[in-house]
Design a protein around this motif. Structure first.
Motif, short mmCIF file in Angstrom:
data_model
loop_
_atom_site.label_atom_id
_atom_site.label_comp_id
_atom_site.label_asym_id
_atom_site.label_seq_id
_atom_site.Cartn_x
_atom_site.Cartn_y
_atom_site.Cartn_z
N TRP A 45 27.01 12.23 16.37
CA TRP A 45 25.84 13.10 16.19
C TRP A 45 26.08 14.17 15.14
CZ3 TRP A 45 24.36 14.47 21.97
CH2 TRP A 45 23.83 13.32 22.57
N GLY A 46 27.26 14.23 14.56
CA GLY A 46 27.60 15.30 13.62
C GLY A 46 26.63 15.38 12.45
N TYR B 290 19.60 29.77 13.57
CA TYR B 290 20.63 30.82 13.49
C TYR B 290 20.90 31.30 12.07
CZ TYR B 290 21.39 28.99 18.17
OH TYR B 290 21.21 28.57 19.47
N GLY B 291 20.15 30.78 11.11
CA GLY B 291 20.27 31.29 9.74
C GLY B 291 21.15 30.48 8.79
N ASN B 292 21.92 29.54 9.32
CA ASN B 292 22.81 28.76 8.45
C ASN B 292 22.02 27.85 7.51
OD1 ASN B 292 25.57 29.43 9.77
ND2 ASN B 292 24.24 28.88 11.48
N GLY C 120 25.10 20.87 10.74
CA GLY C 120 25.72 20.57 12.03
C GLY C 120 27.22 20.45 11.88
N PHE C 121 27.83 19.74 12.82
CA PHE C 121 29.29 19.61 12.82
C PHE C 121 29.75 18.48 11.92
CE2 PHE C 121 28.24 20.95 17.29
CZ PHE C 121 28.46 22.28 17.04
N VAL D 71 28.71 23.48 9.83
CA VAL D 71 29.01 24.76 10.49
C VAL D 71 30.34 24.60 11.24
CG1 VAL D 71 26.62 25.57 10.73
CG2 VAL D 71 27.59 24.09 12.50
N LYS E 77 26.77 27.92 16.60
CA LYS E 77 25.71 28.69 15.93
C LYS E 77 26.13 29.11 14.52
CE LYS E 77 24.16 30.52 20.36
NZ LYS E 77 23.94 31.71 21.20
N ARG F 282 20.19 18.80 16.73
CA ARG F 282 20.18 19.06 18.17
C ARG F 282 20.37 17.72 18.87
NH1 ARG F 282 20.42 23.38 17.03
NH2 ARG F 282 19.47 25.28 17.79
N SER G 187 15.49 26.95 10.63
CA SER G 187 16.83 27.47 10.83
C SER G 187 16.83 28.42 12.01
CB SER G 187 17.29 28.18 9.56
OG SER G 187 18.59 28.67 9.73
C1 LIG Z 1 21.98 22.97 22.09
C2 LIG Z 1 22.63 22.63 20.79
C3 LIG Z 1 22.91 21.29 20.51
C4 LIG Z 1 23.53 20.94 19.30
N1 LIG Z 1 23.79 19.62 19.05
C5 LIG Z 1 24.39 19.28 17.86
C6 LIG Z 1 24.65 17.90 17.54
O1 LIG Z 1 24.34 16.97 18.27
N2 LIG Z 1 25.24 17.63 16.36
C7 LIG Z 1 25.61 18.61 15.47
O2 LIG Z 1 26.14 18.29 14.44
N3 LIG Z 1 25.36 19.91 15.75
C8 LIG Z 1 24.78 20.26 16.92
N4 LIG Z 1 24.52 21.59 17.18
C9 LIG Z 1 24.89 22.61 16.18
C10 LIG Z 1 23.69 22.89 15.26
O3 LIG Z 1 23.60 21.81 14.36
C11 LIG Z 1 23.84 24.22 14.53
O4 LIG Z 1 23.57 25.26 15.45
C12 LIG Z 1 22.85 24.33 13.39
O5 LIG Z 1 23.09 23.35 12.40
C13 LIG Z 1 22.91 25.67 12.73
O6 LIG Z 1 21.84 25.76 11.84
P1 LIG Z 1 20.85 27.00 11.87
O7 LIG Z 1 21.72 28.23 11.78
O8 LIG Z 1 20.05 26.84 10.62
O9 LIG Z 1 20.03 26.98 13.09
C14 LIG Z 1 23.90 21.96 18.36
C15 LIG Z 1 23.59 23.29 18.65
C16 LIG Z 1 22.96 23.65 19.84
C17 LIG Z 1 22.66 25.09 20.09
#
Ligand SMILES: Cc1cc2nc3c(=O)[nH]c(=O)nc-3n(C[C@H](O)[C@H](O)[C@H](O)COP(=O)(O)O)c2cc1C
Length: 157
Positions: free
Chosen positions: A100-101, A11-13, A87-88, A128, A132, A55, A9
């Motif tokens: 990619w979500g 960013y902590g999510n 992710g999204f 999310v 972030k 990512r 993780s």
């Molecule tokens: C450079 C970058 C690329 C990302 N690409 C995607 C993506 O392709 N699909 C998606 O759903 N989220 C994408 N995200 C959002 C991440 O999924 C999100 O930051 C992450 O799930 C948060 O989890 P964490 O707080 O545990 O790190 C991206 C974020 C970053 C910073």
């Protein structure tokens, strides 16, 4: 049963989601260890939950390496897993970035299946609201419920 919840993780999510799933599993009377994937796995487990941020439509490197280092071992073969991705939320636009979500969920699922573990359920996605985070409303609760229902399924098996 003894369960391992391993997450990365940035960013902590995902950590919040992993801990909520762990809490749900514990609520179904399992003994749960929640670890960051950078930590070594100590001991034997009956099932595993693996969580990764997304990512560019993929799981993150530390999770991929964790699977290679720990879960491709012979002792994990045939054991149940739950694959989790953050992710999204896909909006159904069909655009590549939309596809990619939270797709790390599928990527983790594919890697664990390839390693010979057995899916307990399909890939699980948590959303999310921005790059972030934070998590969308209700996601922590949904993760706790997932842990509980997965835990009950494991007990019945
Ligand atoms: C450079 C970058 C690329 C990302 N690409 C995607 C993506 O392709 N699909 C998606 O759903 N989220 C994408 N995200 C959002 C991440 O999924 C999100 O930051 C992450 O799930 C948060 O989890 P964490 O707080 O545990 O790190 C991206 C974020 C970053 C910073």
């Amino acid at each position: 049963m003894k369960g391992l919840v391993a997450y990365h993780s940035k960013y902590g999510n995902g950590k919040i989601i992993a801990e909520a799933i762990g809490g749900g599993l514990a609520g179904a009377d399992h003994t749960v260890t929640v670890i960051d994937v950078s930590k070594p796995v100590v001991g034997d487990f009956d099932f595993v939950v693996v969580g990764s941020p997304t990512r560019a439509g993929r799981m993150m490197g530390p999770v991929k390496r964790f699977i290679g280092r720990e879960l491709e071992k012979e002792s994990w073969k045939g054991k149940p897993f739950v694959a989790v991705g953050t992710g999204f939320k896909p909006e159904g636009t069909g655009k590549k970035t939309d596809q990619w979500g939270a797709r790390s969920a599928e990527k983790v699922y594919e890697a664990l299946e390839k390693a010979g573990l057995k899916p307990l359920m399909g890939p699980q996605k948590f959303f999310v609201s921005d790059m972030k985070g934070p998590l969308e409303e209700g996601e922590q609760q949904r993760a706790a419920e997932l842990g509980l229902s997965a835990g009950k399924t494991l007990s019945e098996a």
